[in-house]
Design an enzyme around this catalytic site. Structure first.
Site, PDB file in Angstrom:
ATOM      1  N   SER A 136      37.848  40.386  24.667  1.00  0.00           N
ATOM      2  CA  SER A 136      38.945  40.805  23.793  1.00  0.00           C
ATOM      3  C   SER A 136      40.238  40.125  24.215  1.00  0.00           C
ATOM      4  O   SER A 136      40.449  39.850  25.404  1.00  0.00           O
ATOM      5  CB  SER A 136      39.115  42.324  23.921  1.00  0.00           C
ATOM      6  OG  SER A 136      40.316  42.737  23.332  1.00  0.00           O
ATOM      7  N   TYR A 172      40.373  49.805  29.385  1.00  0.00           N
ATOM      8  CA  TYR A 172      39.473  49.073  28.487  1.00  0.00           C
ATOM      9  C   TYR A 172      39.577  47.564  28.741  1.00  0.00           C
ATOM     10  O   TYR A 172      38.572  46.872  28.916  1.00  0.00           O
ATOM     11  CB  TYR A 172      39.812  49.421  27.033  1.00  0.00           C
ATOM     12  CG  TYR A 172      39.191  48.504  26.016  1.00  0.00           C
ATOM     13  CD1 TYR A 172      37.812  48.463  25.844  1.00  0.00           C
ATOM     14  CD2 TYR A 172      39.982  47.662  25.234  1.00  0.00           C
ATOM     15  CE1 TYR A 172      37.240  47.609  24.920  1.00  0.00           C
ATOM     16  CE2 TYR A 172      39.420  46.813  24.303  1.00  0.00           C
ATOM     17  CZ  TYR A 172      38.047  46.783  24.150  1.00  0.00           C
ATOM     18  OH  TYR A 172      37.484  45.929  23.233  1.00  0.00           O
ATOM     19  N   LYS A 207      36.810  44.719  30.357  1.00  0.00           N
ATOM     20  CA  LYS A 207      36.413  43.452  29.732  1.00  0.00           C
ATOM     21  C   LYS A 207      36.632  42.288  30.698  1.00  0.00           C
ATOM     22  O   LYS A 207      35.805  41.387  30.809  1.00  0.00           O
ATOM     23  CB  LYS A 207      37.210  43.221  28.447  1.00  0.00           C
ATOM     24  CG  LYS A 207      36.835  44.165  27.311  1.00  0.00           C
ATOM     25  CD  LYS A 207      35.454  43.846  26.777  1.00  0.00           C
ATOM     26  CE  LYS A 207      34.983  44.856  25.752  1.00  0.00           C
ATOM     27  NZ  LYS A 207      33.580  44.684  25.371  1.00  0.00           N
TER      28      LYS A 207
HETATM   29  P1  NAD Z   1      31.574  49.626  17.616  1.00  0.00           P
HETATM   30  O1  NAD Z   1      31.847  50.860  18.399  1.00  0.00           O
HETATM   31  O2  NAD Z   1      31.535  49.717  16.147  1.00  0.00           O
HETATM   32  O3  NAD Z   1      30.197  48.964  18.112  1.00  0.00           O
HETATM   33  C1  NAD Z   1      29.718  49.097  19.421  1.00  0.00           C
HETATM   34  C2  NAD Z   1      28.283  49.592  19.324  1.00  0.00           C
HETATM   35  O4  NAD Z   1      27.739  49.689  20.644  1.00  0.00           O
HETATM   36  C3  NAD Z   1      28.174  50.981  18.687  1.00  0.00           C
HETATM   37  O5  NAD Z   1      27.198  50.938  17.655  1.00  0.00           O
HETATM   38  C4  NAD Z   1      27.736  51.875  19.837  1.00  0.00           C
HETATM   39  O6  NAD Z   1      26.903  52.924  19.376  1.00  0.00           O
HETATM   40  C5  NAD Z   1      27.014  50.903  20.743  1.00  0.00           C
HETATM   41  N1  NAD Z   1      27.029  51.246  22.175  1.00  0.00           N
HETATM   42  C6  NAD Z   1      28.077  51.583  22.955  1.00  0.00           C
HETATM   43  N2  NAD Z   1      27.678  51.777  24.223  1.00  0.00           N
HETATM   44  C7  NAD Z   1      26.347  51.537  24.254  1.00  0.00           C
HETATM   45  C8  NAD Z   1      25.364  51.558  25.278  1.00  0.00           C
HETATM   46  N3  NAD Z   1      25.667  51.884  26.538  1.00  0.00           N
HETATM   47  N4  NAD Z   1      24.086  51.253  24.960  1.00  0.00           N
HETATM   48  C9  NAD Z   1      23.750  50.933  23.692  1.00  0.00           C
HETATM   49  N5  NAD Z   1      24.630  50.903  22.668  1.00  0.00           N
HETATM   50  C10 NAD Z   1      25.923  51.196  22.960  1.00  0.00           C
HETATM   51  O7  NAD Z   1      32.634  48.522  18.096  1.00  0.00           O
HETATM   52  P2  NAD Z   1      32.914  47.091  17.520  1.00  0.00           P
HETATM   53  O8  NAD Z   1      34.272  47.117  16.965  1.00  0.00           O
HETATM   54  O9  NAD Z   1      31.799  46.615  16.696  1.00  0.00           O
HETATM   55  O10 NAD Z   1      32.989  46.275  18.874  1.00  0.00           O
HETATM   56  C11 NAD Z   1      31.895  45.565  19.395  1.00  0.00           C
HETATM   57  C12 NAD Z   1      32.291  44.949  20.724  1.00  0.00           C
HETATM   58  O11 NAD Z   1      33.413  44.112  20.533  1.00  0.00           O
HETATM   59  C13 NAD Z   1      32.701  45.973  21.787  1.00  0.00           C
HETATM   60  O12 NAD Z   1      32.227  45.522  23.042  1.00  0.00           O
HETATM   61  C14 NAD Z   1      34.203  45.941  21.745  1.00  0.00           C
HETATM   62  O13 NAD Z   1      34.774  46.295  22.970  1.00  0.00           O
HETATM   63  C15 NAD Z   1      34.461  44.473  21.424  1.00  0.00           C
HETATM   64  N6  NAD Z   1      35.755  44.260  20.765  1.00  0.00           N
HETATM   65  C16 NAD Z   1      36.072  44.962  19.643  1.00  0.00           C
HETATM   66  C17 NAD Z   1      37.317  44.783  19.046  1.00  0.00           C
HETATM   67  C18 NAD Z   1      37.704  45.577  17.826  1.00  0.00           C
HETATM   68  O14 NAD Z   1      38.882  45.678  17.547  1.00  0.00           O
HETATM   69  N7  NAD Z   1      36.800  46.116  17.035  1.00  0.00           N
HETATM   70  C19 NAD Z   1      38.231  43.880  19.579  1.00  0.00           C
HETATM   71  C20 NAD Z   1      37.880  43.173  20.699  1.00  0.00           C
HETATM   72  C21 NAD Z   1      36.624  43.368  21.293  1.00  0.00           C
HETATM   73  C1  UD1 Z   2      44.384  48.121  19.497  1.00  0.00           C
HETATM   74  C2  UD1 Z   2      44.176  48.346  20.971  1.00  0.00           C
HETATM   75  C3  UD1 Z   2      43.611  47.068  21.574  1.00  0.00           C
HETATM   76  C4  UD1 Z   2      42.332  46.660  20.849  1.00  0.00           C
HETATM   77  C5  UD1 Z   2      42.634  46.515  19.354  1.00  0.00           C
HETATM   78  C6  UD1 Z   2      41.361  46.200  18.597  1.00  0.00           C
HETATM   79  C7  UD1 Z   2      45.950  49.964  21.520  1.00  0.00           C
HETATM   80  C8  UD1 Z   2      47.206  50.204  22.281  1.00  0.00           C
HETATM   81  N1  UD1 Z   2      45.443  48.707  21.573  1.00  0.00           N
HETATM   82  O1  UD1 Z   2      45.271  47.064  19.400  1.00  0.00           O
HETATM   83  O2  UD1 Z   2      43.338  47.234  22.950  1.00  0.00           O
HETATM   84  O3  UD1 Z   2      41.829  45.452  21.377  1.00  0.00           O
HETATM   85  O4  UD1 Z   2      43.171  47.730  18.869  1.00  0.00           O
HETATM   86  O5  UD1 Z   2      41.609  45.949  17.264  1.00  0.00           O
HETATM   87  O6  UD1 Z   2      45.382  50.868  20.916  1.00  0.00           O
HETATM   88  N2  UD1 Z   2      49.898  50.637  13.804  1.00  0.00           N
HETATM   89  C9  UD1 Z   2      50.700  51.462  13.074  1.00  0.00           C
HETATM   90  N3  UD1 Z   2      50.169  52.634  12.593  1.00  0.00           N
HETATM   91  C10 UD1 Z   2      48.869  53.003  12.832  1.00  0.00           C
HETATM   92  C11 UD1 Z   2      48.052  52.135  13.592  1.00  0.00           C
HETATM   93  C12 UD1 Z   2      48.603  50.969  14.074  1.00  0.00           C
HETATM   94  O7  UD1 Z   2      51.861  51.176  12.829  1.00  0.00           O
HETATM   95  O8  UD1 Z   2      48.454  54.080  12.393  1.00  0.00           O
HETATM   96  C13 UD1 Z   2      50.444  49.337  14.279  1.00  0.00           C
HETATM   97  C14 UD1 Z   2      50.417  49.160  15.779  1.00  0.00           C
HETATM   98  O9  UD1 Z   2      51.587  49.648  16.375  1.00  0.00           O
HETATM   99  C15 UD1 Z   2      50.277  47.634  15.894  1.00  0.00           C
HETATM  100  C16 UD1 Z   2      49.473  47.244  14.648  1.00  0.00           C
HETATM  101  O10 UD1 Z   2      49.636  48.335  13.738  1.00  0.00           O
HETATM  102  O11 UD1 Z   2      51.537  47.028  15.813  1.00  0.00           O
HETATM  103  C17 UD1 Z   2      47.993  47.050  14.914  1.00  0.00           C
HETATM  104  O12 UD1 Z   2      47.496  48.202  15.574  1.00  0.00           O
HETATM  105  P1  UD1 Z   2      45.937  48.388  15.880  1.00  0.00           P
HETATM  106  O13 UD1 Z   2      45.158  48.145  14.662  1.00  0.00           O
HETATM  107  O14 UD1 Z   2      45.769  49.697  16.578  1.00  0.00           O
HETATM  108  O15 UD1 Z   2      45.598  47.195  16.886  1.00  0.00           O
HETATM  109  P2  UD1 Z   2      46.289  46.794  18.276  1.00  0.00           P
HETATM  110  O16 UD1 Z   2      47.485  47.596  18.555  1.00  0.00           O
HETATM  111  O17 UD1 Z   2      46.446  45.327  18.269  1.00  0.00           O
END
Ligand code: NAD
Ligand code: UD1
Length: 336
Positions: free
Chosen positions: A124, A148, A152
Site C-alpha cells: 500500500s 496497518y 505492510k
Molecule cells: P477486502 O477486505 O475486501 O479483501 C481482503 C480479503 O481477505 C477478504 O475477503 C477477507 O475475508 C480475506 N482475509 C483477511 N484475512 C484473511 C486470512 N487470514 N485468511 C484468509 N482470508 C483472509 O480488502 P481489499 O480492499 O480487497 O484489499 C485487499 C488487499 O489489498 C489487502 O491486503 C489490503 O490491505 C490491500 N490494500 C487495500 C487497499 C484498499 O484501499 N482497498 C489499499 C492498499 C492495499
Molecule cells: C485510508 C486509510 C489508508 C488506506 C486507504 C485505502 C486512513 C487514515 N487511511 O486512506 O491507510 O490505505 O484508506 O483506500 O483511514 N474523507 C472525507 N469523508 C469521509 C471519508 C473520507 O472527507 O467520509 C476524505 C479523507 O479525509 C481523505 C479522502 O476523503 O482526504 C480519502 O479518504 P479515504 O477514502 O478514507 O482514503 P485515505 O484517507 O487515503
C-alpha cells in the site's frame, strides 16, 4: 496450472479473479470470509462464465495450505488476504500483525516447501507515510504512520530478505493507491460492513439514500480547494496490474516494487462533483473537522509501472464514479 488467490473473495481480489479467469487461468480462491461473502463466487462466475475453485479457510492454517499445494498444480500466488481498517488496527495491533505479518510468513514458508516461488503481494502507498516529496516515487523514504502501514512494510522487508536468501523467488510488491470503482457489469464491487470509512463507498451510500450526508473531513488543507487530495485508481486497472506483474515475473527473478496509481490527485470536492455527474443525485454534505491521521495530499509517480510492467491505468475519475454508482444502485445492500 493454477493461480492461488488469497483473499480472492474481497474487493480487489474478486475483480482480479475475474480477469485471471478471462485470461484463461485456473483460479483457486482461499478466503476466510472475515470481510467478504461467499456469494461473491457466484457473481464472479456470472461475469466470467467460469467458476473459480473456492476454499473457505485461513491463510495462517499451515495444514490447509499443505493440502492445497498438494492437491492443485499451483504455479503462482497473489496474496490479498489481510486486514485493512486504519481505525481498528490501533485498537487491535496484535490481530493486525498476526493476520498480515504471520499470515504472510506461513504462506511463504509453505510455498517454499511446495517449490512455488512466484508471489504477488498487496502492499500500500501507506508505507510511505508523511510525504517528504510528491509525487511519491518507489524510492521515497518509508515511514508508515499506523499499525496497518507498519504491517505492510514488515511484510515487504521480510519478502526482500527472503528473495536475497534464495534466488528462486520471484516477488512483486505492489503499492496500491486508493482503489475505487467496480466491475462494469455492476455485479461485484466494494461492500464494506457497517459504516464505510472510505470516501467513495460513503458517497455512494449517500447517493442511494442509505446515509443522510457526507462529512467532509476538513476544508483548510493546503490543497487545490482545501480538501484532501488522493490518487484514486479504478479497481479494474488495479486488477490488470496484477496480471501484468505475473507476466513480468515469468521473465524476471528477484523482487520488483511498483506503485499502482494514476499519478493524478483528486480532491474530496472534485470527487463529490464527479459522483453527482455520474449518479444524477445531489450529494448532501457538511464540512467537519479533520480526521486524525489523515495526510493532506498524496499521489503516485506512476512511470515505473509503465516502464517495467508495461502497465498503466486507463480509467478516469468519471468512469470510477459511474461504475461505483452502477454497483451501488443495483445492489443497495451489497452482497446481502
Ligand atoms: P477486502 O477486505 O475486501 O479483501 C481482503 C480479503 O481477505 C477478504 O475477503 C477477507 O475475508 C480475506 N482475509 C483477511 N484475512 C484473511 C486470512 N487470514 N485468511 C484468509 N482470508 C483472509 O480488502 P481489499 O480492499 O480487497 O484489499 C485487499 C488487499 O489489498 C489487502 O491486503 C489490503 O490491505 C490491500 N490494500 C487495500 C487497499 C484498499 O484501499 N482497498 C489499499 C492498499 C492495499
Ligand atoms: C485510508 C486509510 C489508508 C488506506 C486507504 C485505502 C486512513 C487514515 N487511511 O486512506 O491507510 O490505505 O484508506 O483506500 O483511514 N474523507 C472525507 N469523508 C469521509 C471519508 C473520507 O472527507 O467520509 C476524505 C479523507 O479525509 C481523505 C479522502 O476523503 O482526504 C480519502 O479518504 P479515504 O477514502 O478514507 O482514503 P485515505 O484517507 O487515503
Amino acid at each position: 496450472m493454477t493461480i492461488l488467490v488469497t483473499g480472492g473473495a474481497g474487493y480487489i481480489g474478486s475483480h482480479t479473479v475475474v480477469q485471471l479467469l478471462d485470461a484463461g487461468h485456473e483460479v483457486l480462491v482461499l478466503d476466510n470470509l472475515c470481510n467478504s461473502k461467499a456469494t461473491v463466487i457466484d457473481r464472479i462466475e456470472k461475469i466470467a462464465g467460469k467458476r473459480p475453485h473456492f476454499i473457505q479457510g485461513d491463510v495462517r492454517d499451515r495444514a490447509l495450505l499443505q493440502e492445497l499445494f498438494a492437491k492443485f498444480a499451483i504455479t503462482a500466488v497473489i496474496h490479498f488476504a489481510g486486514l485493512k481498517s486504519v481505525a481498528e488496527c490501533s485498537v487491535k495491533p496484535l490481530l493486525y500483525y498476526d493476520n498480515n505479518v504471520s499470515g504472510s510468513i506461513v504462506l511463504a514458508e509453505e510455498m517454499a516447501r511446495a517449490n512455488i516461488y512466484t508471489l504477488v503481494f498487496s502492499s500500500s502507498a501507506t508505507v510511505y507515510g508523511e510525504p517528504v516529496f510528491l509525487p511519491y516515487t518507489e524510492a521515497h523514504p518509508l515511514k508508515p504512520i499506523n499499525v496497518y502501514g507498519q504491517s505492510k512494510l514488515m511484510v515487504e522487508q521480510i519478502l526482500q530478505d527472503l528473495a536475497a536468501s534464495n534466488s528462486a523467488w520471484r516477488i512483486a510488491l505492489l503499492r496500491y493507491f486508493n482503489p475505487v470503482g467496480a466491475h462494469a457489469s455492476g455485479h461485484i464491487g466494494e461492500d464494506p460492513s457497517g459504516i464505510p470509512n472510505n470516501l467513495m463507498p460513503f458517497l455512494a451510500q449517500v447517493a442511494v439514500g442509505k446515509r443522510e450526508y457526507l462529512s467532509i473531513f476538513g476544508d483548510d488543507y493546503e490543497t487545490v480547494d482545501g480538501t484532501g487530495v488522493r490518487d484514486y485508481i479504478h479497481v479494474d486497472d488495479l486488477a490488470s496490474g496484477h496480471l501484468a506483474a505475473l507476466t513480468y515475473l515469468d521473465q524476471h527473478a528477484g523482487v520488483v516494487t511498483v506503485n499502482l496509481g494514476t499519478g493524478k490527485g483528486t480532491s474530496v470536492l472534485e470527487l463529490v462533483s464527479a459522483f453527482e455527474r455520474a449518479s444524477g443525485k445531489a450529494i448532501a454534505r457538511q464540512i467537519v473537522g479533520r480526521r486524525p491521521g489523515d495526510l493532506p495530499e498524496y499521489y503516485a509517480q506512476a512511470d515505473y509501472a509503465k516502464r517495467v510492467l508495461g502497465w498503466q491505468a486507463k480509467h478516469d475519475v468519471d468512469r470510477m464514479c459511474t461504475d461505483s454508482w452502477r454497483w451501488q444502485s443495483q445492489n443497495p445492500n451489497g452482497f446481502n
